[in-house]
Design a protein around this motif. Structure first.
Motif, PDB file in Angstrom:
ATOM      1  N   ASP A 211      -5.149   3.043   7.430  1.00 17.99           N
ATOM      2  CA  ASP A 211      -4.176   1.976   7.179  1.00 17.99           C
ATOM      3  C   ASP A 211      -4.203   1.579   5.708  1.00 17.99           C
ATOM      4  O   ASP A 211      -4.989   2.111   4.918  1.00 17.99           O
ATOM      5  CB  ASP A 211      -4.414   0.764   8.087  1.00 17.99           C
ATOM      6  N   GLU A 212      -3.360   0.636   5.361  1.00 18.29           N
ATOM      7  CA  GLU A 212      -3.181   0.271   3.959  1.00 18.29           C
ATOM      8  C   GLU A 212      -4.430  -0.329   3.328  1.00 18.29           C
ATOM      9  O   GLU A 212      -4.608  -0.257   2.113  1.00 18.29           O
ATOM     10  CB  GLU A 212      -2.002  -0.698   3.821  1.00 18.29           C
ATOM     11  N   THR A 213      -5.311  -0.925   4.141  1.00 18.08           N
ATOM     12  CA  THR A 213      -6.526  -1.507   3.576  1.00 18.08           C
ATOM     13  C   THR A 213      -7.462  -0.436   3.037  1.00 18.08           C
ATOM     14  O   THR A 213      -8.361  -0.734   2.245  1.00 18.08           O
ATOM     15  CB  THR A 213      -7.272  -2.338   4.638  1.00 18.08           C
ATOM     16  N   MET A 214      -7.264   0.818   3.450  1.00 20.32           N
ATOM     17  CA  MET A 214      -8.135   1.917   3.034  1.00 20.32           C
ATOM     18  C   MET A 214      -7.584   2.659   1.822  1.00 20.32           C
ATOM     19  O   MET A 214      -8.250   3.563   1.301  1.00 20.32           O
ATOM     20  CB  MET A 214      -8.295   2.906   4.196  1.00 20.32           C
ATOM     21  N   ALA A 215      -6.385   2.303   1.371  1.00 14.96           N
ATOM     22  CA  ALA A 215      -5.684   3.126   0.381  1.00 14.96           C
ATOM     23  C   ALA A 215      -5.502   2.411  -0.953  1.00 14.96           C
ATOM     24  O   ALA A 215      -5.194   1.211  -0.994  1.00 14.96           O
ATOM     25  CB  ALA A 215      -4.324   3.550   0.929  1.00 14.96           C
ATOM     26  N   GLU A 216      -5.663   3.177  -2.017  1.00 12.94           N
ATOM     27  CA  GLU A 216      -5.267   2.669  -3.332  1.00 12.94           C
ATOM     28  C   GLU A 216      -3.749   2.481  -3.338  1.00 12.94           C
ATOM     29  O   GLU A 216      -3.020   3.364  -2.886  1.00 12.94           O
ATOM     30  CB  GLU A 216      -5.637   3.676  -4.428  1.00 12.94           C
TER      31      GLU A 216
ATOM     32  N   ALA B 299       3.115   8.325   5.943  1.00 12.63           N
ATOM     33  CA  ALA B 299       2.904   6.878   5.945  1.00 12.63           C
ATOM     34  C   ALA B 299       2.720   6.311   4.538  1.00 12.63           C
ATOM     35  O   ALA B 299       2.600   5.094   4.380  1.00 12.63           O
ATOM     36  CB  ALA B 299       1.690   6.540   6.804  1.00 12.63           C
ATOM     37  N   GLY B 300       2.705   7.181   3.536  1.00  9.71           N
ATOM     38  CA  GLY B 300       2.527   6.704   2.165  1.00  9.71           C
ATOM     39  C   GLY B 300       1.121   6.229   1.888  1.00  9.71           C
ATOM     40  O   GLY B 300       0.915   5.299   1.100  1.00  9.71           O
ATOM     41  N   LEU B 301       0.130   6.881   2.521  1.00 14.03           N
ATOM     42  CA  LEU B 301      -1.256   6.440   2.395  1.00 14.03           C
ATOM     43  C   LEU B 301      -2.128   7.468   1.676  1.00 14.03           C
ATOM     44  O   LEU B 301      -3.326   7.576   1.937  1.00 14.03           O
ATOM     45  CB  LEU B 301      -1.821   6.142   3.792  1.00 14.03           C
ATOM     46  N   LEU B 302      -1.510   8.220   0.765  1.00 12.43           N
ATOM     47  CA  LEU B 302      -2.280   9.194  -0.006  1.00 12.43           C
ATOM     48  C   LEU B 302      -3.423   8.518  -0.749  1.00 12.43           C
ATOM     49  O   LEU B 302      -4.463   9.130  -0.998  1.00 12.43           O
ATOM     50  CB  LEU B 302      -1.367   9.915  -0.998  1.00 12.43           C
ATOM     51  N   GLY B 303      -3.242   7.244  -1.103  1.00  9.03           N
ATOM     52  CA  GLY B 303      -4.291   6.513  -1.814  1.00  9.03           C
ATOM     53  C   GLY B 303      -5.592   6.430  -1.053  1.00  9.03           C
ATOM     54  O   GLY B 303      -6.650   6.182  -1.650  1.00  9.03           O
TER      55      GLY B 303
END
Length: 420
Positions: free
Chosen positions: A271-276, A302-306
């Motif tokens: 999820d977004e909390t894990m991603a730059e 999902a746009g979570l490459l970060g």
């Protein structure tokens, strides 16, 4: 097939006949057809029985040991949520302590069956009478759950959905009836404004019933995700199957998330909390380190490459291409790791010389950001069928900081899941 035949297939005698059939064998179809006709079964019923035999064999890939318990249509099987995904959907409604879920656009009922199995009563509708009859037959083990022919748009939400513990599940049609593509399959639509029922209707239902979920295309645009919802992209075996949007009590964590499923491995969620928020990109080919990471496609959709660049202290090869370069050796359950053996500016001549020097005749090509015809490339590189029995190699053709680059890699075996 008509509704009468569906009822015959779902009768005790019809079920017993289906259970008695041998495993599907294309070479034995005509002999089986003749046998059933000699036993006195009508031609249209025999055709339906043989269709179910064939579809049940195909359905094993989606439903495993439960494939033989359901009835299908060809399109319904193709569009149905596979068992693991349907169980994920059902779990959200069950965990929200809902008593009844209205499944608007139920198809053959795979999601409705999964919810019913958890004790959630389902009232389902489908616009096609045969499909609705099949869903109703599939729901018979749970007498309180039913499916009938109807329009999703005719749904009337209760006055107090929270007090009555009511939820809604929508699976808008993303195919155009009557229009087929070059492979004979019904054509898909990818734009949000082409689904039926409409996206506007989905939003209206979600406003009236807080516990609403909707199954949408993996190409769901990020800027269309309603504020406060969770949009989750789900993949199985590396293929992205859907983006599901969850409202109200069904949203576990608002924002974008990815769920990665694979046979024999526990689910993985990102999820977004894990991603730059802004993944760095390579500044040049000097950024090519010891490792290349290929995120699961649900993560990139999902746009979570970060999450990958952050965990590996790496950089994306070029904006929007998804591959990550790093010197850090990290086992990630949501990305495949490759050891970098060699890299070079990509031209056919340069790569062909490298392959010849290393005796490579079998080549696996992965490419992003480089437009090439695979067959023509193999012909030019003199690899593939008839090229000999030399060494095998994997090459990634991509852009690194805008420069077309060939990166020769070796896949690293995924780490074994932790023991229970």
């Amino acid at each position: 097939m008509d509704v009468g035949i569906v009822r015959a297939l779902g009768s005790p005698d019809g079920k017993e006949l289906l259970r008695s059939l041998p495993p599907y064998d294309p070479a034995a179809v005509f002999a089986l057809q003749d046998r059933l006709r000699r036993e006195g079964h009508a031609a249209d019923f025999v055709a339906a029985v043989l269709t179910q035999q064939r579809l049940r064999a195909r359905a094993v890939a989606k439903f495993g040991e439960f494939a033989g318990d359901l009835l299908y249509t060809p399109d319904g099987l193709e569009q149905a949520s596979r068992l693991e995904v349907a169980a994920t959907h059902a779990g959200r409604f069950y965990n929200a302590s809902l008593a009844t879920v209205h499944d608007l656009g139920c198809g053959i009922g795979s999601d409705a069956v999964a919810m019913s199995a958890l004790g959630v009563t389902v009232q389902a509708v489908d616009i096609d009478p045969v499909t609705a009859a099949i869903a109703d037959t599939n729901l018979r083990p749970w007498p309180d759950s039913r499916a009938h022919e109807g329009y999703a748009e005719e749904f009337e939400p209760p006055r107090d959905p929270l007090r009555s513990r009511v939820g809604v599940w929508l699976d808008p049609a993303r195919r155009i009836p009557g229009k087929t593509g070059r492979h004979g399959r019904i054509k898909r639509v990818f734009r949000l404004d082409e689904i039926r029922p409409s996206w506007q209707f989905v939003l209206q239902v979600a406003t009236a019933v807080p516990a609403t979920g909707a199954k949408l295309s993996p190409s769901m645009p990020h800027d269309a995700i309603p504020l406060g919802t969770e949009a989750q992209w789900t993949s199985y075996g590396g293929e992205v199957l859907e983006c599901a949007v969850w409202w109200g009590p069904l949203a576990q964590r608002p924002g974008r998330s990815a769920r990665i499923l694979a046979a024999g491995r526990p689910p993985v969620e990102v999820d977004e909390t894990m991603a730059e928020p802004d993944p760095p990109t390579a500044e040049g080919t000097g950024s090519i380190g010891a490792w290349l990471y290929e995120p699961d496609r649900a993560v990139t959709q999902a746009g979570l490459l970060g999450a990958v660049t952050g965990a590996t202290l790496g950089v994306e090869v070029d904006t929007g291409l998804g591959y990550v370069l790093s010197d850090a050796e990290v086992d990630l359950p949501y990305a495949r790791r490759y050891a970098v053996l060699e890299s070079m500016p990509f031209t056919v001549k340069t790569l062909r010389a490298w392959l010849a020097q290393h005796g490579v005749t079998g080549l696996t090509v992965k490419k992003r950001g480089v437009r090439l015809d695979d067959d023509e490339l193999r012909r030019q590189l003199k690899t593939g069928r008839g090229a000999g029995d030399g060494a095998q190699a994997t090459v990634v053709l991509t852009r690194v900081a805008g420069q077309q680059t060939a990166i020769v890699v070796e896949p690293v075996a995924p780490a074994a899941p932790p023991a229970d």
